[in-house]
Design a protein around this motif. Structure first.
Motif, PDB file in Angstrom:
ATOM      1  N   GLY A 282       0.937  -1.158   0.045  1.00  0.00           N
ATOM      2  CA  GLY A 282       0.025  -0.064   0.207  1.00  0.00           C
ATOM      3  C   GLY A 282       0.765   1.170   0.035  1.00  0.00           C
ATOM      4  O   GLY A 282       1.889   0.823   0.135  1.00  0.00           O
TER       5      GLY A 282
ATOM      6  N   ARG B 220      -3.748   4.195  -0.886  1.00  0.00           N
ATOM      7  CA  ARG B 220      -4.554   2.960  -1.652  1.00  0.00           C
ATOM      8  C   ARG B 220      -3.644   1.568  -1.582  1.00  0.00           C
ATOM      9  O   ARG B 220      -2.286   1.683  -1.583  1.00  0.00           O
ATOM     10  CB  ARG B 220      -3.902   2.957  -3.209  1.00  0.00           C
ATOM     11  N   LEU B 221      -3.923   0.053  -1.576  1.00  0.00           N
ATOM     12  CA  LEU B 221      -3.987  -0.462  -1.047  1.00  0.00           C
ATOM     13  C   LEU B 221      -3.767  -1.332  -2.229  1.00  0.00           C
ATOM     14  O   LEU B 221      -5.027  -1.474  -2.612  1.00  0.00           O
ATOM     15  CB  LEU B 221      -4.283  -1.685  -0.020  1.00  0.00           C
TER      16      LEU B 221
ATOM     17  N   GLN C 111      -5.985  -5.422  -3.039  1.00  0.00           N
ATOM     18  CA  GLN C 111      -7.528  -5.431  -3.472  1.00  0.00           C
ATOM     19  C   GLN C 111      -8.362  -4.563  -3.695  1.00  0.00           C
ATOM     20  O   GLN C 111      -9.154  -3.882  -3.205  1.00  0.00           O
ATOM     21  CB  GLN C 111      -7.328  -4.619  -1.622  1.00  0.00           C
ATOM     22  N   ASN C 112      -7.603  -3.645  -4.520  1.00  0.00           N
ATOM     23  CA  ASN C 112      -8.149  -1.979  -5.651  1.00  0.00           C
ATOM     24  C   ASN C 112      -8.469  -1.389  -4.075  1.00  0.00           C
ATOM     25  O   ASN C 112     -10.367  -1.083  -4.512  1.00  0.00           O
ATOM     26  CB  ASN C 112      -8.925  -2.805  -6.433  1.00  0.00           C
ATOM     27  N   THR C 113      -8.801  -1.199  -2.902  1.00  0.00           N
ATOM     28  CA  THR C 113      -9.136  -0.243  -2.242  1.00  0.00           C
ATOM     29  C   THR C 113      -8.093   0.827  -2.087  1.00  0.00           C
ATOM     30  O   THR C 113      -6.827   1.145  -1.819  1.00  0.00           O
ATOM     31  CB  THR C 113      -8.832  -0.706  -0.708  1.00  0.00           C
ATOM     32  N   THR C 114      -9.212   1.889  -2.159  1.00  0.00           N
ATOM     33  CA  THR C 114      -8.114   3.165  -1.617  1.00  0.00           C
ATOM     34  C   THR C 114      -9.526   4.266  -1.029  1.00  0.00           C
ATOM     35  O   THR C 114     -11.172   3.824  -0.288  1.00  0.00           O
ATOM     36  CB  THR C 114      -8.787   4.117  -3.276  1.00  0.00           C
ATOM     37  N   GLN C 115      -8.450   5.799  -0.527  1.00  0.00           N
ATOM     38  CA  GLN C 115      -9.876   6.037   0.714  1.00  0.00           C
ATOM     39  C   GLN C 115      -9.118   7.164   0.571  1.00  0.00           C
ATOM     40  O   GLN C 115      -7.767   7.647   1.276  1.00  0.00           O
ATOM     41  CB  GLN C 115      -9.653   5.675   2.352  1.00  0.00           C
TER      42      GLN C 115
ATOM     43  N   GLY D 143     -16.072   7.128   3.325  1.00  0.00           N
ATOM     44  CA  GLY D 143     -16.903   5.968   2.995  1.00  0.00           C
ATOM     45  C   GLY D 143     -17.504   5.977   4.483  1.00  0.00           C
ATOM     46  O   GLY D 143     -18.542   5.727   5.058  1.00  0.00           O
TER      47      GLY D 143
ATOM     48  N   PRO E 274     -15.660   2.070   8.046  1.00  0.00           N
ATOM     49  CA  PRO E 274     -14.197   1.777   7.715  1.00  0.00           C
ATOM     50  C   PRO E 274     -13.632   2.368   7.441  1.00  0.00           C
ATOM     51  O   PRO E 274     -13.899   3.707   7.216  1.00  0.00           O
ATOM     52  CB  PRO E 274     -15.123   0.801   6.291  1.00  0.00           C
ATOM     53  N   TYR E 275     -12.257   2.507   8.212  1.00  0.00           N
ATOM     54  CA  TYR E 275     -11.323   3.535   8.111  1.00  0.00           C
ATOM     55  C   TYR E 275     -10.075   2.103   8.627  1.00  0.00           C
ATOM     56  O   TYR E 275      -9.570   1.408   9.194  1.00  0.00           O
ATOM     57  CB  TYR E 275     -11.065   4.183   9.006  1.00  0.00           C
ATOM     58  N   TRP E 276      -9.652   2.698   7.372  1.00  0.00           N
ATOM     59  CA  TRP E 276      -7.639   2.560   7.348  1.00  0.00           C
ATOM     60  C   TRP E 276      -6.880   2.989   8.058  1.00  0.00           C
ATOM     61  O   TRP E 276      -6.384   4.157   7.907  1.00  0.00           O
ATOM     62  CB  TRP E 276      -7.103   2.346   5.718  1.00  0.00           C
TER      63      TRP E 276
END
Length: 246
Positions: A53, A73-74, A77-81, A105, A133-135
């Motif tokens: 990430g 961005r991870l 997992q195609n995850t962004t925040q 989110g 949800p929160y990274w």
């Protein structure tokens, strides 16, 4: 952004910091300059499950406090925040420090901390979120109380012990930090943060040590951190951060 773009951005940050750090010193009678108003940080995260990430964070400081915006961005997992926040310090004999954070989110979180004493000090704090949800990139529990004590000198030398304990969903999770900051010659500084964590991970109690080391120059810095069982999961994490002040 592609991984090559991130590497290029980190290189540009380092190169910019080197150029500024090597600039000629101002004349002895030159007027004092204000501290840099901006801080730009790029972080790379490598997890033991082979995920990677990265994040970019820009902070602006003024009399109104610190305002920041960031993007995480991870890739695996195609995850962004997107995220943003504000914090400020008030008072002298008793210091009051509120903060608030927002993220895409629907996440909202905040904290308050009160501290007193000089050069020896003690303090306590409380954090709360809406559990969306929160990274969590600082890896300390967010819904938690904090107790701290230490010694701080005017030359930025610091020793502090800090306990962060989850007090909401996972009260068994605890982080104990031992932080030492030492100013060096020519405006440079070394900060070490030893972390001892305990808590349940998949119903098994862990006791692990982590470490973060930061080296600051007047206009840029680099940080390397090892965080075992990051966010109390089975996954370990390495973090590399490079930043510039301007």
């Amino acid at each position: 952004m592609k991984p090559l773009d991130l590497a290029s951005a980190v290189f540009l940050l380092v190169a910019t910091g080197v150029v500024r750090a090597g600039a000629p010193e101002p004349a002895a009678d030159a007027p004092a300059t204000a501290p840099p108003a901006y801080k730009l940080t790029a972080g790379l995260y490598r997890f033991s499950d082979h995920a990677t990430g990265w994040d970019v964070n820009l902070r602006h400081s003024s009399d109104l406090g610190n305002v920041w915006i960031g993007y995480f961005r991870l890739a695996s997992q195609n995850t962004t925040q997107w995220r943003a926040g504000w914090d400020h310090n008030y008072g002298t004999a008793v210091r009051f420090s509120p903060s608030i954070q927002f993220a895409s989110g629907g996440f909202v979180g905040g904290s308050v901390q009160v501290e007193t004493g000089d050069p020896w000090f003690v303090g306590a704090g409380l954090g709360r979120t809406n559990l969306r949800p929160y990274w969590n990139l600082n890896f300390d529990p967010n819904d938690a109380y904090t107790l701290l004590a230490g010694h701080r000198r005017t030359d930025s030398q610091l020793f502090m012990v800090q306990l962060v304990r989850d007090n909401r969903q996972n009260p068994d999770q605890r982080h104990l930090h031992f932080t030492w900051r030492q100013p060096l010659a020519e405006g440079e500084r070394l900060t070490l943060d030893a972390l001892y964590k305990t808590g349940l991970v998949e119903n098994e109690r862990i006791r692990r040590w982590g470490l973060s080391a930061t080296y600051d120059w007047p206009n840029w810095f680099v940080r390397l951190a090892w965080d075992p069982n990051t966010n109390f999961t089975p996954v370990d994490a390495w973090r590399l951060s490079v930043g510039s002040r301007f």
